[in-house]
Write an enzyme that holds these catalytic residues in place. Sequence first.
Site, mmCIF file in Angstrom:
data_model
loop_
_atom_site.group_PDB
_atom_site.id
_atom_site.type_symbol
_atom_site.label_atom_id
_atom_site.label_comp_id
_atom_site.label_asym_id
_atom_site.label_seq_id
_atom_site.Cartn_x
_atom_site.Cartn_y
_atom_site.Cartn_z
ATOM 1 N N ARG A 1 16.168 1.186 32.963
ATOM 2 C CA ARG A 1 14.828 1.166 32.372
ATOM 3 C C ARG A 1 13.776 1.336 33.464
ATOM 4 O O ARG A 1 14.074 1.118 34.646
ATOM 5 C CB ARG A 1 14.605 -0.201 31.693
ATOM 6 N N ASP B 1 18.707 -18.170 22.717
ATOM 7 C CA ASP B 1 20.080 -18.576 22.398
ATOM 8 C C ASP B 1 21.098 -17.468 22.651
ATOM 9 O O ASP B 1 22.289 -17.646 22.426
ATOM 10 C CB ASP B 1 20.166 -19.053 20.938
ATOM 11 N N ARG C 1 26.071 -1.145 20.997
ATOM 12 C CA ARG C 1 25.100 -0.083 21.246
ATOM 13 C C ARG C 1 25.655 0.882 22.280
ATOM 14 O O ARG C 1 26.281 0.475 23.257
ATOM 15 C CB ARG C 1 23.821 -0.728 21.748
ATOM 16 N N ASP D 1 10.067 -2.459 30.089
ATOM 17 C CA ASP D 1 11.520 -2.719 30.035
ATOM 18 C C ASP D 1 12.152 -2.039 28.835
ATOM 19 O O ASP D 1 13.384 -1.976 28.745
ATOM 20 C CB ASP D 1 11.802 -4.227 29.993
ATOM 21 N N ASN D 2 11.344 -1.518 27.932
ATOM 22 C CA ASN D 2 11.884 -0.826 26.768
ATOM 23 C C ASN D 2 11.701 0.681 26.880
ATOM 24 O O ASN D 2 11.682 1.385 25.876
ATOM 25 C CB ASN D 2 11.229 -1.350 25.491
ATOM 26 N N ASP E 1 15.749 0.100 22.355
ATOM 27 C CA ASP E 1 15.267 -1.227 21.940
ATOM 28 C C ASP E 1 14.442 -1.181 20.668
ATOM 29 O O ASP E 1 13.216 -1.220 20.677
ATOM 30 C CB ASP E 1 14.500 -1.919 23.081
ATOM 31 N N LYS F 1 25.158 -6.366 21.843
ATOM 32 C CA LYS F 1 23.831 -6.994 21.752
ATOM 33 C C LYS F 1 23.920 -8.167 20.777
ATOM 34 O O LYS F 1 24.302 -7.979 19.623
ATOM 35 C CB LYS F 1 22.817 -5.951 21.269
ATOM 36 N N GLY G 1 19.205 -10.851 28.186
ATOM 37 C CA GLY G 1 19.250 -12.265 27.807
ATOM 38 C C GLY G 1 20.193 -12.512 26.644
ATOM 39 O O GLY G 1 20.564 -13.645 26.356
ATOM 40 N N ARG G 2 20.550 -11.433 25.949
ATOM 41 C CA ARG G 2 21.467 -11.598 24.811
ATOM 42 C C ARG G 2 22.371 -10.380 24.679
ATOM 43 O O ARG G 2 22.716 -9.976 23.571
ATOM 44 C CB ARG G 2 20.700 -11.829 23.529
HETATM 45 P P1 AMP Z 1 13.071 -7.457 23.579
HETATM 46 O O1 AMP Z 1 11.808 -7.949 22.952
HETATM 47 O O2 AMP Z 1 14.232 -7.389 22.622
HETATM 48 O O3 AMP Z 1 12.892 -6.205 24.365
HETATM 49 O O4 AMP Z 1 13.512 -8.609 24.611
HETATM 50 C C1 AMP Z 1 12.731 -9.032 25.681
HETATM 51 C C2 AMP Z 1 13.536 -9.964 26.558
HETATM 52 O O5 AMP Z 1 13.884 -11.160 25.856
HETATM 53 C C3 AMP Z 1 14.852 -9.374 27.073
HETATM 54 O O6 AMP Z 1 15.069 -9.857 28.372
HETATM 55 C C4 AMP Z 1 15.856 -9.951 26.100
HETATM 56 O O7 AMP Z 1 17.153 -9.990 26.649
HETATM 57 C C5 AMP Z 1 15.300 -11.337 25.851
HETATM 58 N N1 AMP Z 1 15.720 -11.913 24.569
HETATM 59 C C6 AMP Z 1 15.362 -11.486 23.327
HETATM 60 N N2 AMP Z 1 15.948 -12.262 22.383
HETATM 61 C C7 AMP Z 1 16.709 -13.173 23.030
HETATM 62 C C8 AMP Z 1 17.563 -14.250 22.624
HETATM 63 N N3 AMP Z 1 17.769 -14.546 21.331
HETATM 64 N N4 AMP Z 1 18.178 -14.977 23.595
HETATM 65 C C9 AMP Z 1 17.982 -14.694 24.897
HETATM 66 N N5 AMP Z 1 17.204 -13.699 25.335
HETATM 67 C C10 AMP Z 1 16.567 -12.953 24.431
HETATM 68 MG MG MG Z 2 14.005 -4.952 25.374
#
Ligand code: AMP
Ligand code: MG
Length: 491
Positions: free
Chosen positions: A187, A129, A180, A256-257, A266, A117, A96-97
């Site tokens: 995953r 965002d 990264r 997913d992590n 992650d 990232k 997502g980012r």
């Molecule tokens: P994480 O908690 O970092 O493992 O992220 C969980 C999910 O949320 C993943 O699909 C990330 O890509 C998404 N995500 C985390 N932060 C953001 C952000 N600021 N904008 C869009 N997607 C995000």
């Molecule tokens: Mg993650």
Amino acid sequence: MTETKALNDKGWNFDNSYSRLPDSFFTKQGPTPVRSPKLIILNDSLAASLGLNAEALRNDDGVEVFAGNLIPEDALPLAQAYAGHQFGHFNMLGDGRAVLLGEQITPSGERVDIQLKGSGRTPYSRGGDGRAALGPMLREYIISEAMHALGIATTRSLAVVTTGESLIRETELPGAILTRVAASHIRVGTFQFAARWGMEENIRALADYTIQRHYSEMEADENRYLSLLQEVIKRQAGLIAKWQLVGFIHGVMNTDNMSISGETIDYGPCAFMDVYNPATVFSSIDVQGRYAYGNQPHIAGWNLTRFAETLLPLLHDDEEQAIKLAEDALSEFTELYDRNWLAGMREKLGIFNEELEDESLVKSLLTMMEKYRADYTNTFRALTFDQCQDTELFGAAEFAQWHELWQSRLDRQQESRDSSHQLMRSSNPALIPRNHRVEEALDAAVKQGDYSVMKRLLHALSTPYAHSTEQADYTTLPALSSRPYQTFCGT
Ligand code: AMP
Ligand code: MG
């Protein structure tokens, strides 16, 4: 649109094998350019090992790549699709980012993902965002590099740039992008994504790709998918044991992590435990303690069960037999984990051979550490250097008894005391990235633009088994009055 350029002086050498998977696994997606990139930190030794020219990467057009403003000629940016159980609940996710620029082929022929990232929105951003803040990106840089230096498999951090743009969280924060480096970003959740639609061809395509990329030695095995499952279980058992041995708490072990290559991945709300307590949780959102220190091995087993489920159609044509194969493989996890953990604990206590009572010797030490609220890292350091004074634990009569048992255990092995001491020196780190020192470094960086505190910390963390005088400064504990440490997700 981001511009593409040859950039021959940098050493980029991309291939894009992930883009040759079936279309549903990714979306071609470039980073969103940012206003005014500035390089904050570049990992010179990692750059060199990847075949990159650190000096050229520091030039404007080198930094523009880390910012997502410029794409090296052979890169093919994409966002990966995946799913995952987040705190036990299944969700469709994806980068997502982040975007994968491609796979750098290193001078030694290794293939590693280069991922930006914090690089902007993608079709998987949901409400987010697509951006990341400077503090958390530097935090990932510090902790992942510390893990690497501790000898623990992990994604690496090549660079952090600020974007010149700010983002809104609880307050306004400076934006940043982390580059990264990973063996891959496949995953458990990537397999769950493939399995979600019941498309056996897709699961097979992903499993074959994974085997070819990470486990090519099993390509000719009679049941290579079972070999894949067994190997992933083995690597995770080894990895989680190493986390436990240094007191690392991942904080968000969602499926997913969890990386199929066996790397730690992650770094969100992760932190190192100070006082030994299996119930330790730092993450603000982990109210139930699902991802507490002492629960990590159990959760790893849970995640691996989700992985095994995705492979069922490949393991055997007959479902019952497939389930039996998966269960047998999964039942190995606990024993593999225990064996790795106990082997590591023996080393931490300077023990070379195996005796039946070793486990209870270790466990009674841990029980006392919990009872007397002893610092995990410093206790093992004190044992290593025979400096067992000045703490409640070391003053306790039961500790004196334990110490005698331990000494007679060491007497019963052939190796000299000096060999034991050497083993302990190389198994018990002089320092870990202590939470208050990491925060101090991030505060100086983010609030004052002073990166010297972080660079000193990174230097001390780069050789955790050196036991140098410089490192002694990082062994002090936070003031007792400071509030319980909390970490945050998705920042
Ligand atoms: P994480 O908690 O970092 O493992 O992220 C969980 C999910 O949320 C993943 O699909 C990330 O890509 C998404 N995500 C985390 N932060 C953001 C952000 N600021 N904008 C869009 N997607 C995000
Ligand atoms: Mg993650």
